[in-house]
Write an enzyme that holds these catalytic residues in place. Structure first.
Site, PDB file in Angstrom:
ATOM      1  CG  ASP A  41      -1.963   1.058   1.200  1.00  0.00           C
ATOM      2  OD1 ASP A  41      -2.402   1.416   0.093  1.00  0.00           O
ATOM      3  OD2 ASP A  41      -2.360   1.547   2.268  1.00  0.00           O
ATOM      4  CG  ASN A  89      -7.401  -2.322  -6.038  1.00  0.00           C
ATOM      5  OD1 ASN A  89      -6.428  -3.066  -5.927  1.00  0.00           O
ATOM      6  ND2 ASN A  89      -7.737  -1.477  -5.069  1.00  0.00           N
TER       7      ASN A  89
END
Length: 263
Positions: A41, A89
């Protein structure tokens, strides 16, 4: 450093595993996590902090991925799951999704020989629907090419969601109940585990999330039920194998009881 029109085949490739034994921590091999999951991330924030576009952050993450793989091999990790693209996503901008699909495909194609040389067995965990066929094709080619390697299994979690995986397992079990293969009142935890995407991969021992966020974001909820969690402050493009080793060092000092009491 300019990221436009950069030839990523020319980037520095991490030193081959075991190239410099002097820098590798002397972990107690009996305490090293067998299966490590990494939530990669912070790529977008890394880019934005530098006045770049988000996709530049994903590009900057490529050498870090392979430095982490090298570090996992050196530490003695047997399975490494990398959260590459989640089922959530797809909510990102079409431009970023399109970039991530093409970039994921190109990385697998470009790096498969390097991974094969390192003894990496490439594996994929995720759903087929919506995932680009060209990405699936490269993953399947890499899986076939590296299927006999035994140093480490590197699992690319692409179009992966933990809830989706459990739902897919439940749907398959329901089909088997409908055909009489199993009885509905005989469903067990072991049976569910056997219907997950990669049932031969052991439960996750350690989950590392970069960027300082303190959540697991639908990553391996079944497999990581008893995993140790380490939320590290570094954005992923600023990471390297030393960050992984730091997390493993913490892990080796933890007391894992799995709901029991240490005698």
């Amino acid at each position: 450093m300019s990221f436009e029109n950069l030839d990523y085949t020319s980037l520095d490739i991490p030193a081959a595993p075991f190239s410099d034994m002097s820098i590798i921590p002397s972990f107690d091999k009996k305490k090293v996590p067998q299966h490590v999951g990494v939530i990669m991330d912070g790529n977008g924030r890394w880019a934005q902090e530098r006045g770049l576009i988000r996709t530049n952050g994903h590009q900057a993450a490529e050498p870090v991925v392979f430095d982490i793989i090298a570090g996992a091999i050196e530490a003695g990790v047997r399975y490494l799951s990398l959260y590459t693209f989640s089922t959530e996503n797809w909510k990102r901008s079409p431009q970023e999704v399109r970039f991530l699909m093409g970039f994921s495909r190109d990385i697998i194609h470009r790096r498969v020989d390097q991974m094969n040389e390192w003894g990496v067995r490439v594996r994929w965990s995720g759903r087929r629907p919506k995932l680009w066929k060209s990405v699936i094709d490269e993953l399947e080619i890499a899986q076939e090419k590296t299927k006999n390697n035994t140093i480490i299994d590197v699992i690319f979690c692409i179009n992966y969601g933990g809830r989706a995986e459990i739902a897919d397992a439940a749907a398959e079990i329901a089909r088997e109940v409908a055909t009489g293969k199993i009885k509905g009142n005989k469903v067990t935890e072991k049976m569910i585990a056997e219907h997950l995407y990669l049932p031969d991969v052991p439960d996750c021992d350690l989950v590392v999330r970069t960027s300082g966020e303190q959540r697991t974001s639908n990553f391996l909820p079944w497999q990581a039920a008893y995993a140790e969690l380490d939320f590290v402050p570094e954005l992923f493009p600023d990471c390297n194998r030393q960050i992984l080793w730091r997390s493993i060092e913490k892990f080796t000092n933890r007391d894992r009881r799995f709901g029991g009491v240490k005698k």
